[in-house]
Motif scaffolding. Structure first.
Motif, mmCIF file in Angstrom:
data_model
loop_
_atom_site.group_PDB
_atom_site.id
_atom_site.type_symbol
_atom_site.label_atom_id
_atom_site.label_comp_id
_atom_site.label_asym_id
_atom_site.label_seq_id
_atom_site.Cartn_x
_atom_site.Cartn_y
_atom_site.Cartn_z
ATOM 1 N N ALA A 152 -53.814 28.751 -2.890
ATOM 2 C CA ALA A 152 -52.742 28.052 -2.169
ATOM 3 C C ALA A 152 -53.235 27.543 -0.822
ATOM 4 O O ALA A 152 -52.875 26.431 -0.393
ATOM 5 N N LEU A 153 -54.073 28.302 -0.130
ATOM 6 C CA LEU A 153 -54.598 27.860 1.170
ATOM 7 C C LEU A 153 -55.559 26.694 1.003
ATOM 8 O O LEU A 153 -55.519 25.712 1.774
ATOM 9 N N TRP A 154 -56.436 26.761 0.001
ATOM 10 C CA TRP A 154 -57.372 25.653 -0.225
ATOM 11 C C TRP A 154 -56.617 24.366 -0.549
ATOM 12 O O TRP A 154 -56.957 23.283 -0.043
ATOM 13 N N GLU A 161 -55.917 17.118 4.589
ATOM 14 C CA GLU A 161 -56.998 16.144 4.778
ATOM 15 C C GLU A 161 -56.711 14.855 3.995
ATOM 16 O O GLU A 161 -57.056 13.750 4.446
ATOM 17 N N ASN A 162 -56.084 14.956 2.841
ATOM 18 C CA ASN A 162 -55.693 13.761 2.102
ATOM 19 C C ASN A 162 -54.658 12.946 2.869
ATOM 20 O O ASN A 162 -54.670 11.699 2.843
ATOM 21 N N ALA A 163 -53.754 13.644 3.548
ATOM 22 C CA ALA A 163 -52.775 12.926 4.373
ATOM 23 C C ALA A 163 -53.456 12.191 5.514
ATOM 24 O O ALA A 163 -53.085 11.046 5.855
ATOM 25 N N ILE A 164 -54.454 12.807 6.112
ATOM 26 C CA ILE A 164 -55.222 12.137 7.173
ATOM 27 C C ILE A 164 -55.937 10.919 6.600
ATOM 28 O O ILE A 164 -55.994 9.849 7.229
ATOM 29 N N LEU A 165 -56.464 11.076 5.383
ATOM 30 C CA LEU A 165 -57.149 9.951 4.733
ATOM 31 C C LEU A 165 -56.197 8.778 4.497
ATOM 32 O O LEU A 165 -56.564 7.606 4.693
ATOM 33 N N ASN A 186 -66.347 9.675 6.614
ATOM 34 C CA ASN A 186 -66.327 11.055 7.112
ATOM 35 C C ASN A 186 -65.162 11.847 6.509
ATOM 36 O O ASN A 186 -65.305 13.025 6.148
ATOM 37 N N GLN A 187 -63.990 11.181 6.407
ATOM 38 C CA GLN A 187 -62.826 11.871 5.871
ATOM 39 C C GLN A 187 -63.010 12.180 4.394
ATOM 40 O O GLN A 187 -62.648 13.279 3.917
ATOM 41 N N LEU A 188 -63.584 11.234 3.647
ATOM 42 C CA LEU A 188 -63.864 11.483 2.232
ATOM 43 C C LEU A 188 -64.846 12.639 2.061
ATOM 44 O O LEU A 188 -64.703 13.474 1.161
ATOM 45 N N GLU A 189 -65.855 12.686 2.924
ATOM 46 C CA GLU A 189 -66.838 13.765 2.841
ATOM 47 C C GLU A 189 -66.189 15.119 3.126
ATOM 48 O O GLU A 189 -66.555 16.134 2.519
ATOM 49 N N LYS A 190 -65.219 15.158 4.041
ATOM 50 C CA LYS A 190 -64.501 16.415 4.324
ATOM 51 C C LYS A 190 -63.794 16.917 3.066
ATOM 52 O O LYS A 190 -63.835 18.119 2.748
ATOM 53 N N ILE A 191 -63.141 16.007 2.345
ATOM 54 C CA ILE A 191 -62.420 16.418 1.144
ATOM 55 C C ILE A 191 -63.398 16.852 0.055
ATOM 56 O O ILE A 191 -63.168 17.845 -0.654
ATOM 57 N N PHE A 195 -63.553 20.627 -1.799
ATOM 58 C CA PHE A 195 -63.589 20.846 -3.244
ATOM 59 C C PHE A 195 -64.808 21.685 -3.632
ATOM 60 O O PHE A 195 -64.715 22.640 -4.410
ATOM 61 N N ARG A 196 -65.975 21.319 -3.096
ATOM 62 C CA ARG A 196 -67.201 22.027 -3.473
ATOM 63 C C ARG A 196 -67.182 23.478 -2.998
ATOM 64 O O ARG A 196 -67.641 24.385 -3.709
#
Length: 902
Positions: A152-154, A161-165, A186-191, A195-196
C-alpha cells in the motif's frame, strides 16, 4: 509519579447535570493517586471523545502519551481529531509534530500511510513536494519490507509521483522546452526506480505489481529487474508459511512471531529482522523477554544510537516493572555517550517504576553505582565524580534500609553486596583502608558475623591492602563468631601464624582454636544426643501405636469369632471354642499399605451372598453390594494407559458410580469401560478407571479435573505406572514465580468467586480466579487471581494488600510458592530408621481445615508402600528391603484361650 490537582482542573468545572460528569469525575482522583493506571487513562479518553470535548481530550491524551507508548488505534483516533481542527499552517505544523511522535512509539504501516497522505495536502507550501518525498522514503525504510502491508505504501508513493508527472506534461500541441523535457525524463526515471525497487522486495500480490509495470513501461523490463523479481518471489514463498500462521493464529501470536524471528535471524537481513521484531512487539508490547531479545540484537548487531536508545526507551515505558530492561537502558546510554544528567534522570525514573521484588532495587542500584564508578579517575586523590560515587553508595544503603525494607519487610541485600563493593573500592582504588574497615564492621553487625565466607572475604581484603596485625585480629574474631564452618576459619588462622607469626602468636592461635573447636564439638554432641533421643522417642511412640492397633484388631477378631460360635451353638452346628475352624484367607495389616486386591484388582470378591430381602432402598443398596461379590477379578491392563484416566476423590456414598461417571465422561468421547474400585465389604472406595476408545478422548477428559461431583472436586489425572515413571507428578498449577498472578490469603470462607472478582477487577483485567478448597470442596480462605499482565498485578498488590473483605483483613502478594525442601536420599534413609514418616503437606503447610480425607485402609504406617497417583501399587525400596512384620494368625481356639485368660 503523581499528578498535581492543577493538571486536572480542566475537568472539574463541568456541570453536574451531565451524565458524563458523574462517570468522569471519579476517574480524576483515581489518576491523581496512581498516574500509571493504564485502563483508567483509556476510560477517560473514551468518555471525553464520546462527549466531543476535544480540548480536554487533547490534554488527557497528552498525559497518557507521556507515561505510555500509545497503540496504533489511539494514535489514529488522536491524529484524525487533530486533523479536523487544523486549518491554518501553524496548526498543520503541530499535526506534523504529532505524527513524528506517533511513528516513534511503534512501527505501524497505517500511521505512516496516514502521515504521507496528510503531507500531500501541504504540497502547495514551499518545499512541499520534497517534504512529501522525504516522508515517503522514511516510511519505506520503516515498513516498506512489510510482507502484507508494505504494498500500500509503494503504490501510494507511485501514485504521488504519477500525479507530479501529469502536472509536468506540456499542454497539448505545444513543444516542451529543454528544461521541461529534462524534468519529464527525471520524473519518469523516479517512477521506474520505484517499480524496480518494489519488485525486488518479497511482498504479497507481487504479480499484480509486475503486470502493472509491464503495462506502464514503454520499454522492456531490464534483465536485472526480472532477476531480482524472481529472487523476491522465491523469498516470498519461504515467508508465506509464517505469514499464514500469523493470519490464522489468535492473539497474541507470540509463538508464531518467535518462529518468524528465528527464520529471519537465520537469513541475516538486519532490516527484515528489525521489522519482524517491531511487528511482534506491536502485538506483544507487555512481554519483557521479547523487548530484551530485541534490544540485545540492536546493541550487538546494529549499534545505531537513535535506533537503539529509542527501542530501550519504549521497552521501559511498556514494561516499567522489569528491572532488567532498565539496566540495559542505562548501559546503552553509557555506551552511546549520553549526557550524565540524562542518565541520572533515567535512573531516578527507574526507582519510581514500582518493582515487585526487593532484589530488583538492589540490582538497579548496583548498575547505577557501576556506571558512576566507571566515571571516576582514581589517579586523582579527590574529584567531583569520586564524591558523587561515595554519596551514591551512602544513599543506596540508606534507600534499601528505609524505602525497600519498609515496603517488602526485607532490604533485598542480606549479604550487603553493595557495602562490600564500596569497601573494595575504598581499599583497592582509593587506598582508604580505614573506611573499608568501618564498612566491613558495619556489614558484620547486620547478622553476617556467623558466616565463615564473610570473614574470609574481609581477611582477603586485609591481606591484599591492609597489614598482618589487622589480618590476625580479623581471624581471631572469626574463630570466636563463626558458627557454620569454624574448622575452616581455624585452619586459615593457623596457616597465617605458621607463615608470619611468632611463637607467642602460634601458641595463642593454637589455644584459641582448640578451645573453640572443643566447644563446637561439645555443642554438636549435645545436639546429636538430643536428636537421637527424639528419634528414639518417636520410634517408641510408633511401636506403641503399632502394638495398640494390633491389639485392637485382635480384639475385633475375638469378638467376631465369639459371635460366630454363639450362632453355631444355637443351630446345633459342629465346633466348639477349643476346636479349630478352617482358616480364612489372611489380609495384609491395614497400616502396612494398600491391599493388592484394592489397587490392582478393580472388582474385588466379597464372600458369600445372604438371603434375599425386600426391595427397600437400604436393601437395594445391600443387594447391589452383594451382587458385586460375584464379579471375577479384573487386573489393570497397563498397555491401555494412554486411553485411560484415573478418577479419584469421589464420594464413597455414590450410588452406581459406573452410570454416574459414564454420563459425565461421554461428553469427551466414546467410553469403552468404567471400572470402579470397591473394598472387601462391597463399598465404593472413591476412585475408578475410565477407559476410552480413543487417546484424544482421554486427553480431553483431563479437562474435567476439579469439576464438582456430588459436592466434591473430582480429580482426573493420567493413568501412569509409577514403577516405570517414579518421578511422575500431577499438578496443573505452577509452583514458580508468576508475576502476573496474585496469591490472596485471609479470605472469609463465605467469599464467592464473583465477589472476589468484583474486588479485583477494579485494578485490571482479571483472566482467571481460583478459590482453593480442600478435598471435600470446602473453601480454605485462599485464592489465586490471574491478571493480563505484570503491571496490573503489581498495581493490585499495592491497592489490595490489607484490604478488609467481610470483616476479614486479606493479605495479597505476587504468587511465588516456596520451594519444597526435599531431604537427600542418604539422609532420608537414615531418618527412616529412627522416625516415623510424616504426611507431606502442600507448599504452604497444613491448613486449619485440612483434615485427613484418606480412608483408614489407605493410611500408611512406619514402612509405607508407595502408591502411584493413578492408584497402581509399587514396591518402595524401604518396603522391599525390610518387609513389615505381619501379625501372627490366630485361630478361634487361640481367641477363646485369650478371652478366658482375661
Amino acid at each position: 509519579m503523581r499528578f498535581c490537582s492543577e493538571c486536572f482542573q480542566v475537568y472539574l468545572p463541568w456541570p453536574s447535570p451531565s451524565s458524563t460528569f458523574n462517570v468522569v469525575f471519579p476517574l480524576v482522583p483515581k489518576l491523581s493517586i496512581n498516574a500509571f493506571d493504564y485502563n483508567c487513562h483509556l476510560d477517560l479518553i473514551k468518555l471525553l471523545r464520546q462527549e466531543g470535548e476535544l480540548v480536554k481530550l487533547r490534554r488527557a491524551r497528552q498525559k497518557m502519551s507521556e507515561l505510555f507508548p500509545l497503540t496504533e488505534e489511539i494514535w489514529l483516533d488522536w491524529l484524525k481529531d487533530e486533523i479536523k481542527m487544523a486549518s491554518e499552517s501553524s496548526e498543520r505544523e503541530k499535526v506534523y509534530e504529532l505524527f513524528e511522535r506517533a511513528v516513534k512509539d511503534y512501527i505501524c504501516p497505517e500511521i505512516w500511510l496516514e502521515y504521507a497522505q496528510y503531507s500531500i495536502g501541504g504540497i502547495g507550501q514551499e518545499g512541499g513536494i520534497e517534504r512529501v518525498r522525504s516522508i515517503f522514503e522514511r516510511a519505506l525504510t520503516a515498513v516498506g519490507l512489510h510482507v502484507t502491508k508494505g504494498t500500500a505504501l509503494w503504490e501510494a508513493y507511485r501514485e504521488f509521483e504519477n500525479a507530479i508527472l501529469e502536472t509536468a506534461q506540456p499542454a497539448p500541441g505545444s513543444v516542451p522546452s529543454p528544461e521541461q523535457q529534462q524534468m519529464l525524463c527525471n520524473q519518469l526515471e523516479k517512477i521506474h526506480t520505484l517499480f524496480r525497487r518494489q519488485l525486488g522486495i518479497p511482498l504479497l500480490d507481487m504479480e499484480t505489481s509486475y503486470a502493472e509495470y509491464e503495462e506502464w513501461s514503454e520499454d522492456p523490463i531490464p534483465e536485472t529487474t526480472i532477476k531480482n523479481y524472481k529472487k523476491a518471489l522465491q523469498q516470498l514463498e519461504k515467508c508465506k508459511p509464517y505469514e499464514e500462521a500469523l493470519l490464522g493464529a489468535e492473539t497474541p501470536k507470540l509463538a508464531e512471531y518467535q518462529a518468524y524471528i528465528d527464520f529471519e535471524m537465520k537469513a541475516g537481513d538486519p532490516a527484515r529482522i528489525q521489522l519482524i521484531y517491531e511487528r511482534a512487539l506491536a502485538e506483544n508490547c507487555l512481554v519483557p523477554d521479547l523487548w530484551a531479545r530485541y534490544n540485545q540484537y540492536l546493541d550487538r548487531q546494529l549499534k545505531v544510537k537513535e535506533l537503539v536508545l529509542s527501542a530501550h526507551d519504549r521497552a521501559v515505558r511498556n514494561c516499567p516493572w522489569t528491572v532488567g530492561l532498565w539496566i540495559r537502558y542505562l548501559l546503552a546510554m553509557e555506551r552511546h555517550r549520553v549526557d550524565h544528567s540524562i542518565i541520572s534522570e533515567m535512573f531516578e525514573k527507574a526507582l519510581n517504576a514500582g518493582f515487585i521484588q526487593a532484589t530488583d532495587y538492589v540490582e538497579i542500584w548496583q548498575a547505577y553505582l557501576d556506571y558512576l564508578r566507571r566515571r571516576v579517575d582514581f589517579t586523582q586523590d579527590s574529584s567531583k565524580e569520586l564524591e558523587e560515587l561515595r554519596s551514591a553508595f551512602a544513599r543506596a544503603v540508606e534507600y534499601l534500609k528505609q524505602e525497600v525494607e519498609e515496603r517488602f519487610s526485607e532490604s533485598g541485600d542480606p549479604s550487603c553486596t553493595i557495602m562490600q563493593n564500596w569497601a573494595r573500592i575504598e581499599a583497592r582504588l582509593c587506598n582508604n583502608m580505614q573506611k573499608a574497615r568501618e564498612l566491613w564492621d558495619n556489614i558484620m553487625t547486620k547478622g553476617n558475623a556467623k558466616y565463615a565466607n564473610m570473614w574470609l572475604e574481609y581477611y582477603n581484603l586485609e591481606r591484599a591492602h591492609g597489614d598482618t596485625q589487622h589480618c590476625r585480629k580479623a581471624l581471631h574474631r572469626a574463630v570466636q563468631c563463626t558458627s557454620d564452618y569454624p574448622e575452616h576459619v581455624c585452619e586459615v588462622l593457623l596457616t597465617l601464624e605458621r607463615i608470619e607469626g611468632t611463637l607467642e602468636d602460634w601458641d595463642a592461635a593454637v589455644q584459641k582454636t582448640e578451645n573453640r573447636l572443643a566447644r563446637v564439638n561439645e555443642q554438636r554432641a549435645k545436639a546429636a544426643e538430643k536428636e537421637a533421643a527424639l528419634a528414639k522417642l518417636e520410634e517408641e511412640k510408633a511401636e506403641q501405636r503399632k502394638q495398640a492397633r494390633a491389639e485392637k484388631k485382635a480384639s475385633k477378631k475375638a469378638k467376631k469369632a465369639r459371635a460366630g460360635d454363639k450362632r453355631k451353638a444355637d443351630d446345633d452346628d459342629e465346633g466348639e471354642w477349643g476346636q479349630e475352624e478352617e482358616e480364612q484367607p489372611s489380609k495384609r495389616h491395614k497400616g502396612d499399605g494398600l491391599l493388592e486386591e484394592d489397587m490392582e484388582v478393580e472388582m474385588g470378591l466379597f464372600g458369600r451372598s445372604g438371603p434375599e430381602k425386600p426391595d427397600c432402598p437400604a436393601n437395594q443398596k445391600e443387594k447391589a453390594t452383594t451382587s458385586r461379590k460375584d464379579i471375577p477379578k479384573v487386573l489393570h491392563d497397563s498397555s491401555k494407559d494412554n486411553v485411560t484416566v484415573f478418577v479419584s476423590n469421589l464420594s464413597y456414598n455414590m450410588a452406581e458410580p459406573e452410570v454416574k461417571l459414564k454420563e459425565l465422561f461421554e461428553s469427551c468421547g466414546e467410553v469403552a469401560e468404567i471400572r470402579p474400585v470397591f473394598s472387601n465389604k462391597g463399598t465404593f472406595r472413591g476412585y475408578c478407571y475410565v477407559e476410552f476408545k480413543e487417546e484424544k478422548s482421554a486427553r480431553q477428559a483431563l479437562g474435567l479435573d476439579r469439576q464438582a461431583v456430588e459436592g466434591r472436586p473430582m480429580f482426573v489425572s493420567p493413568c501412569v505406572d509409577k514403577n516405570k515413571h517414579p518421578d511422575f507428578k500431577v499438578f496443573r498449577y505452577s509452583t514458580t514465580l508468576e508475576k502476573h498472578k496474585l496469591f490472596i490469603s485471609g479470605l472469609p470462607f463465605s467469599c464467592t468467586k464473583e465477589e472476589l472478582e468484583d474486588v479485583c477487577k477494579a485494578h485490571g483485567n482479571v483472566k482467571d480466579i481460583r478459590l482453593v478448597t480442600n478435598r471435600a470442596g470446602k473453601p480454605k480462605g485462599l485464592a489465586y487471581v490471574e491478571y493480563e499482565n505484570e503491571a496490573q498485578a503489581s498495581q493490585a498488590v499495592l491497592k489490595m494488600d490489607g484490604l478488609t473483605v467481610k470483616e476479614h483483613v486479606i493479605k495479597v502478594m505476587i504468587s511465588n510458592p516456596p520451594l519444597r525442601k526435599l531431604p537427600d536420599k542418604a539422609e532420608a534413609g537414615r531418618a527412616s530408621q529412627f522416625a516415623v514418616p510424616r504426611q507431606v503437606y502442600g507448599a504452604r503447610g497444613k491448613g486449619r481445615t485440612q483434615l485427613s480425607m484418606v480412608p483408614r485402609a489407605l493410611q500408611r504406617q512406619s514402612n509405607p508402600v508407595a502408591k502411584a497417583e493413578n492408584g497402581m501399587v509399587q514396591n518402595s525400596p524401604a518396603a522391599s528391603s525390610a518387609p513389615p512384620e505381619e501379625p501372627k494368625k490366630m485361630s478361634n481356639a487361640d481367641f477363646a484361650k485369650m478371652l478366658l485368660k482375661k
